[in-house]
Design an enzyme around this catalytic site. Structure first.
Site, short mmCIF file in Angstrom:
data_model
loop_
_atom_site.label_atom_id
_atom_site.label_comp_id
_atom_site.label_asym_id
_atom_site.label_seq_id
_atom_site.Cartn_x
_atom_site.Cartn_y
_atom_site.Cartn_z
N CYS A 47 -8.71 13.64 23.72
CA CYS A 47 -7.50 13.77 24.53
C CYS A 47 -7.90 14.37 25.87
CB CYS A 47 -6.41 14.58 23.81
SG CYS A 47 -6.75 16.33 23.56
N ASN A 80 -8.48 18.88 24.93
CA ASN A 80 -8.95 19.24 23.60
C ASN A 80 -8.34 20.54 23.09
OD1 ASN A 80 -12.02 20.04 21.90
ND2 ASN A 80 -10.49 18.59 21.22
N CYS A 82 -4.60 20.28 22.19
CA CYS A 82 -3.35 19.89 21.51
C CYS A 82 -3.56 18.70 20.58
CB CYS A 82 -2.25 19.55 22.53
SG CYS A 82 -1.73 20.93 23.56
N ARG A 83 -3.55 17.50 21.15
CA ARG A 83 -3.53 16.28 20.33
C ARG A 83 -4.80 16.04 19.53
NH1 ARG A 83 -2.14 12.25 24.99
NH2 ARG A 83 -3.50 13.74 26.04
N SER A 84 -5.95 16.00 20.20
CA SER A 84 -7.17 15.68 19.46
C SER A 84 -7.55 16.77 18.46
CB SER A 84 -8.34 15.33 20.39
OG SER A 84 -8.68 16.39 21.24
N ASP A 86 1.56 13.63 24.97
CA ASP A 86 1.02 14.96 25.22
C ASP A 86 2.15 15.98 25.12
OD1 ASP A 86 -0.26 17.27 26.04
OD2 ASP A 86 -1.26 16.31 27.74
#
Length: 179
Positions: free
Chosen positions: A23, A26, A28-30, A142
């Site tokens: 993402c 690195n 939040c999402r990933s 995001d």
């Protein structure tokens, strides 16, 4: 006709498979995807054969733990976010991982530019959402600038998509003891 996920690329090394999740920062999402996919891989008995890592295309947060809101949503759903430390994506990841999954089109663009403009399309580099059984090919939004509901939405997308990815990993000969 029912939806079928794209096939996973063959492993570079027999009996081993490496998945990278990417993402922007690195945090939040990933990392959410890393924690969930790692747990699902372990539950499926694949932990000795499959590695999961995450990174961001930007280096702002290198060394930091994940966003507290991401950690909170994971904890609320019985996942352990404590080991995560942000890393930055490097070109070497393209050769070290069998599958690189980007959370959105911009991340995919950034990773593609690291690979080089003249490179041929690579089946190993895809959107994470290509494996989403509900919103095929969707970007993972995001949640950074929003509230807790955005992190819940990301977790829901990640959980269902990780189930699809693990199912694909289970069909790769040599990862489950089958040949």
């Amino acid at each position: 006709m029912s939806w079928l996920p794209p096939p996973l690329p063959a492993p570079r090394q027999p009996g081993r498979y490496a998945v990278a999740l990417v993402c922007l920062g690195n945090i939040c999402r990933s990392p959410i995807a890393d924690v969930v996919l790692s747990e699902r891989v372990d539950e499926a008995g694949l932990a000795g054969h499959v590695t999961v890592a995450s990174s961001g295309t930007g280096g702002w947060h290198v060394g930091d733990p994940m966003d507290p809101r991401a950690a909170s949503v994971l904890l609320a759903h019985d996942y352990d976010p404590s080991l995560h430390r942000a890393r930055q994506f490097a070109a070497s990841w393209l050769e070290e991982h069998d599958l690189v999954l980007c959370m959105d089109a911009r991340n995919l663009e950034d990773v593609t530019s690291v690979r080089g403009e003249d490179s041929a399309p690579d089946e190993r580099l895809r959107l994470f959402g290509d494996f989403d059984p509900v919103t095929h090919g969707a970007e993972v939004p995001d949640p950074y600038y929003g509230g807790p509901e955005g992190f819940e939405e990301v977790l829901a997308m990640v959980e269902r998509t990780c189930a699809t990815i693990v199912s694909g990993l289970q069909r790769i000969p040599g990862l489950t003891g089958r040949s």
